[in-house]
Design a protein around this motif. Structure first.
Motif, PDB file in Angstrom:
ATOM      1  N   ALA A   1      50.312  40.954  47.133  1.00  0.00           N
ATOM      2  CA  ALA A   1      51.287  40.821  48.222  1.00  0.00           C
ATOM      3  C   ALA A   1      52.609  41.504  47.904  1.00  0.00           C
ATOM      4  CB  ALA A   1      51.523  39.347  48.530  1.00  0.00           C
ATOM      5  N   GLY A   2      52.706  42.126  46.735  1.00  0.00           N
ATOM      6  CA  GLY A   2      53.919  42.864  46.389  1.00  0.00           C
ATOM      7  C   GLY A   2      54.801  42.214  45.347  1.00  0.00           C
ATOM      8  N   GLY A   3      54.425  41.049  44.861  1.00  0.00           N
ATOM      9  CA  GLY A   3      55.220  40.382  43.842  1.00  0.00           C
ATOM     10  C   GLY A   3      54.862  40.863  42.447  1.00  0.00           C
ATOM     11  N   ASP A   4      55.853  40.942  41.575  1.00  0.00           N
ATOM     12  CA  ASP A   4      55.615  41.347  40.189  1.00  0.00           C
ATOM     13  C   ASP A   4      55.140  40.127  39.397  1.00  0.00           C
ATOM     14  OD1 ASP A   4      55.461  42.870  37.952  1.00  0.00           O
ATOM     15  OD2 ASP A   4      57.612  42.928  37.556  1.00  0.00           O
ATOM     16  N   VAL A   5      54.008  40.256  38.723  1.00  0.00           N
ATOM     17  CA  VAL A   5      53.412  39.128  38.006  1.00  0.00           C
ATOM     18  C   VAL A   5      53.144  39.528  36.560  1.00  0.00           C
ATOM     19  CG1 VAL A   5      51.436  37.559  37.862  1.00  0.00           C
ATOM     20  CG2 VAL A   5      52.330  38.226  40.101  1.00  0.00           C
ATOM     21  N   VAL A   6      53.529  38.646  35.630  1.00  0.00           N
ATOM     22  CA  VAL A   6      53.236  38.823  34.206  1.00  0.00           C
ATOM     23  C   VAL A   6      52.331  37.678  33.769  1.00  0.00           C
ATOM     24  CG1 VAL A   6      54.174  38.856  31.869  1.00  0.00           C
ATOM     25  CG2 VAL A   6      55.367  40.062  33.717  1.00  0.00           C
ATOM     26  N   TYR A   7      51.185  38.025  33.193  1.00  0.00           N
ATOM     27  CA  TYR A   7      50.217  37.027  32.728  1.00  0.00           C
ATOM     28  C   TYR A   7      50.035  37.227  31.232  1.00  0.00           C
ATOM     29  CZ  TYR A   7      46.092  33.974  32.894  1.00  0.00           C
ATOM     30  OH  TYR A   7      45.205  32.945  32.718  1.00  0.00           O
ATOM     31  N   VAL A   8      50.468  36.239  30.442  1.00  0.00           N
ATOM     32  CA  VAL A   8      50.372  36.311  28.983  1.00  0.00           C
ATOM     33  C   VAL A   8      49.331  35.303  28.518  1.00  0.00           C
ATOM     34  CG1 VAL A   8      51.586  36.117  26.800  1.00  0.00           C
ATOM     35  CG2 VAL A   8      52.783  37.007  28.814  1.00  0.00           C
ATOM     36  N   SER A   9      48.281  35.804  27.883  1.00  0.00           N
ATOM     37  CA  SER A   9      47.214  34.937  27.392  1.00  0.00           C
ATOM     38  C   SER A   9      47.316  34.807  25.879  1.00  0.00           C
ATOM     39  CB  SER A   9      45.844  35.504  27.777  1.00  0.00           C
ATOM     40  OG  SER A   9      44.813  34.736  27.201  1.00  0.00           O
ATOM     41  N   GLY A  10      47.398  33.569  25.406  1.00  0.00           N
ATOM     42  CA  GLY A  10      47.421  33.335  23.973  1.00  0.00           C
ATOM     43  C   GLY A  10      46.081  32.901  23.432  1.00  0.00           C
ATOM     44  N   GLU A  11      45.110  32.702  24.318  1.00  0.00           N
ATOM     45  CA  GLU A  11      43.798  32.202  23.909  1.00  0.00           C
ATOM     46  C   GLU A  11      42.697  33.244  24.036  1.00  0.00           C
ATOM     47  OE1 GLU A  11      43.132  28.749  26.262  1.00  0.00           O
ATOM     48  OE2 GLU A  11      44.600  27.542  25.190  1.00  0.00           O
ATOM     49  N   GLU A  12      42.852  34.164  24.963  1.00  0.00           N
ATOM     50  CA  GLU A  12      41.822  35.172  25.216  1.00  0.00           C
ATOM     51  C   GLU A  12      42.382  36.570  24.997  1.00  0.00           C
ATOM     52  OE1 GLU A  12      38.996  33.763  28.701  1.00  0.00           O
ATOM     53  OE2 GLU A  12      41.088  33.581  29.302  1.00  0.00           O
ATOM     54  N   ALA A  13      41.501  37.472  24.640  1.00  0.00           N
ATOM     55  CA  ALA A  13      41.883  38.876  24.562  1.00  0.00           C
ATOM     56  C   ALA A  13      42.055  39.424  25.975  1.00  0.00           C
ATOM     57  CB  ALA A  13      40.828  39.674  23.797  1.00  0.00           C
ATOM     58  N   ALA A  14      42.806  40.513  26.080  1.00  0.00           N
ATOM     59  CA  ALA A  14      43.058  41.109  27.396  1.00  0.00           C
ATOM     60  C   ALA A  14      41.745  41.501  28.070  1.00  0.00           C
ATOM     61  CB  ALA A  14      43.980  42.318  27.248  1.00  0.00           C
ATOM     62  N   GLY A  15      40.776  41.983  27.294  1.00  0.00           N
ATOM     63  CA  GLY A  15      39.494  42.365  27.870  1.00  0.00           C
ATOM     64  C   GLY A  15      38.756  41.198  28.483  1.00  0.00           C
ATOM     65  N   GLN A  16      38.867  40.020  27.881  1.00  0.00           N
ATOM     66  CA  GLN A  16      38.212  38.832  28.430  1.00  0.00           C
ATOM     67  C   GLN A  16      38.842  38.427  29.757  1.00  0.00           C
ATOM     68  OE1 GLN A  16      38.860  36.543  24.725  1.00  0.00           O
ATOM     69  NE2 GLN A  16      36.651  36.151  24.728  1.00  0.00           N
ATOM     70  N   VAL A  17      40.175  38.531  29.841  1.00  0.00           N
ATOM     71  CA  VAL A  17      40.858  38.203  31.095  1.00  0.00           C
ATOM     72  C   VAL A  17      40.464  39.199  32.175  1.00  0.00           C
ATOM     73  CG1 VAL A  17      43.095  37.862  32.206  1.00  0.00           C
ATOM     74  CG2 VAL A  17      42.784  37.170  29.826  1.00  0.00           C
ATOM     75  N   ARG A  18      40.333  40.473  31.804  1.00  0.00           N
ATOM     76  CA  ARG A  18      39.919  41.484  32.781  1.00  0.00           C
ATOM     77  C   ARG A  18      38.502  41.205  33.294  1.00  0.00           C
ATOM     78  NH1 ARG A  18      43.064  45.181  29.575  1.00  0.00           N
ATOM     79  NH2 ARG A  18      41.274  45.570  28.211  1.00  0.00           N
ATOM     80  N   MET A  19      37.615  40.730  32.421  1.00  0.00           N
ATOM     81  CA  MET A  19      36.259  40.385  32.861  1.00  0.00           C
ATOM     82  C   MET A  19      36.297  39.276  33.904  1.00  0.00           C
ATOM     83  SD  MET A  19      34.020  40.483  29.326  1.00  0.00           S
ATOM     84  CE  MET A  19      32.620  39.722  30.159  1.00  0.00           C
ATOM     85  N   ARG A  20      37.135  38.254  33.686  1.00  0.00           N
ATOM     86  CA  ARG A  20      37.241  37.177  34.657  1.00  0.00           C
ATOM     87  C   ARG A  20      37.830  37.698  35.964  1.00  0.00           C
ATOM     88  NH1 ARG A  20      40.321  33.726  32.121  1.00  0.00           N
ATOM     89  NH2 ARG A  20      38.670  32.361  31.345  1.00  0.00           N
ATOM     90  N   ALA A  21      38.834  38.549  35.869  1.00  0.00           N
ATOM     91  CA  ALA A  21      39.451  39.104  37.072  1.00  0.00           C
ATOM     92  C   ALA A  21      38.428  39.897  37.888  1.00  0.00           C
ATOM     93  CB  ALA A  21      40.638  39.988  36.696  1.00  0.00           C
ATOM     94  N   ALA A  22      37.558  40.651  37.208  1.00  0.00           N
ATOM     95  CA  ALA A  22      36.529  41.419  37.912  1.00  0.00           C
ATOM     96  C   ALA A  22      35.558  40.482  38.626  1.00  0.00           C
ATOM     97  CB  ALA A  22      35.790  42.319  36.930  1.00  0.00           C
ATOM     98  N   ARG A  23      35.197  39.374  37.961  1.00  0.00           N
ATOM     99  CA  ARG A  23      34.286  38.404  38.588  1.00  0.00           C
ATOM    100  C   ARG A  23      34.922  37.765  39.816  1.00  0.00           C
ATOM    101  NH1 ARG A  23      33.860  32.989  37.888  1.00  0.00           N
ATOM    102  NH2 ARG A  23      35.204  33.006  36.034  1.00  0.00           N
TER     103      ARG A  23
END
Length: 413
Positions: free
Chosen positions: A75-97
């Motif tokens: 919607a145009g908002g700037d979002v920062v997502y910091v994961s301390g438990e998962e690698a960035a690749g794991q978060v990207r896999m969830r986002a794709a799903r």
């Protein structure tokens, strides 16, 4: 007398006081794109607010926040997502799903609060900052491993201060203990503006997002979601989740209009009575309600109504895995128990609500009209509750019950 080095009355800089009516820009809430999430928040994210979200492992906290972050980013908002438990690749896999692979989220896997804040100060403040989770963060100015009381308190303080100064909405994910309390110091819940609990049974598809503390909205508001293969789906009519949908009533089943904040939710209370031979110790099993309150209600039914549960096993269940905390559930539970004991179904299309006292009286409860209107919307045409407490609602007949003795007569006769 304090020594000069411990005297804090001098040496600081003066602070500025402001009147309450000073003109200023009103804070506008930002919608998350998930109506149920916004409902639990009180209308959306408040700029500069700090939100603490707890829940059991695997319940869907990260999924919910990633879905909200993705919709805000699209919607145009700037979002920062910091994961301390998962690698960035794991978060990207969830986002794709979840269908959010193209959402413009700034993603990082980091645990150093110094590194996170240093990076954030080099850019414009985001609309939403998600830290998943606060127990994995650490500060090099504090001794101890991540997750210790001092680390959690210190890291949360620094992140909350950044949110207040920058205007970014901050969401901290919190681990919970086996008792369901958020791990770490209790002061953490005092530091934030909003405390939310994401609840549900992993064996059931529904999830409830509950607001436990909210400086910007009503407390005890809930949002209801259903876990599907492609993420969490909003449930606009949660009452349909917790009703059996059977055509004919069965003995031991009563429908109760629970109230969660301002939202009515119809749930089914089920009771089963099993007679035992003499000498056996009867069992009491409760799922979804307070076992102590069941013991009190059984004692009132025996003492005030002459019913005998002492030689029977009693099983009580709230359908769908729902957890009842509303004291108005007393009458529905009592109706289910008496119906099961007499082996007589309750009237079809009826709801039951009211608080029971130790004297066997049925006491008034909050918002009877709201409960009746929700029942009418789902096809119920009869209501039973405290005498003189319900406003008239066209289309549903209401019968007042002054005591449990009248309830027993109503079911048995």
């Amino acid at each position: 007398m304090f020594s000069q080095k411990h005297d804090l009355s001098s040496g600081g800089r003066p602070i500025l006081f402001e009147p309450l009516d000073v003109p200023g820009k009103a804070l506008e809430r930002r919608a998350t794109g998930l109506a149920e999430f916004d409902r639990a928040l009180g209308g959306g994210l408040v700029p500069g607010s700090a939100i603490l979200m707890g829940g059991d492992p695997g319940i869907g906290k990260s999924t919910l926040l990633l879905q909200a972050a993705g919709r805000i980013a699209k919607a145009g908002g700037d979002v920062v997502y910091v994961s301390g438990e998962e690698a960035a690749g794991q978060v990207r896999m969830r986002a794709a799903r979840l269908g959010l692979a193209d959402a413009p989220i700034r993603l990082a896997a980091a645990t150093s609060v110094r590194d996170i804040l240093t990076t954030l100060h080099t850019m414009e403040p985001p609309a939403l900052l998600v830290i998943d989770s606060i127990q994995t963060m650490h500060s090099d100015t504090i001794e101890g491993a991540p997750g210790t009381v001092s680390q959690v308190r210190g890291c949360a303080f620094e992140l909350i201060r950044y949110a207040k100064e920058s205007g970014a909405a901050l969401v901290l994910v919190g681990h919970v203990t086996k008792d369901g309390a958020i791990a770490g110091p209790r002061v953490l819940e005092h530091m934030v503006d909003v405390v939310m609990s994401f609840e549900g049974e992993r064996s059931h598809q529904y999830r409830i997002l509950r607001s436990l503390k909210n400086r910007f909205g009503a407390v005890d508001e809930i949002g209801v979601f259903a876990m599907e293969g492609d993420g969490l789906e909003e449930v606009a009519n949660p009452s349909m989740l917790f009703l059996s949908g059977r055509d004919e009533p069965l003995a031991g089943s009563a429908v109760f209009p629970a109230l969660e904040g301002t939202r009515p939710v119809l749930v089914e209370v089920q009771a089963l009575i099993v007679r035992l031979q003499s000498g056996a110790t009867p069992r009491r099993a409760v799922v979804g309600w307070d076992s102590g309150r069941l013991a009190m209600l059984l004692a009132v039914l025996e003492s005030r109504c002459g019913l005998n549960f002492s030689s029977a096993e009693v099983y009580l269940n709230v359908a769908g895995g729902y957890r009842l905390a509303d004291p108005a559930a007393d009458l529905a539970v009592a109706a289910a128990l008496v119906s099961a004991l007499a082996d007589r179904p309750l009237p079809k299309g009826a709801i039951w609500f009211g608080e029971v006292s130790l004297a066997g009286e049925i006491r008034p409860v909050a918002h009877p009209g709201v409960r009746l209107r929700e029942a009418l919307k789902l096809g119920f045409d009869r209501g039973h509750g405290p005498t003189g407490s319900a406003e008239k609602v066209a289309g549903i007949a209401f019968e007042g019950l002054p005591s449990l003795a009248k309830l027993v007569d109503r079911i048995v006769s």
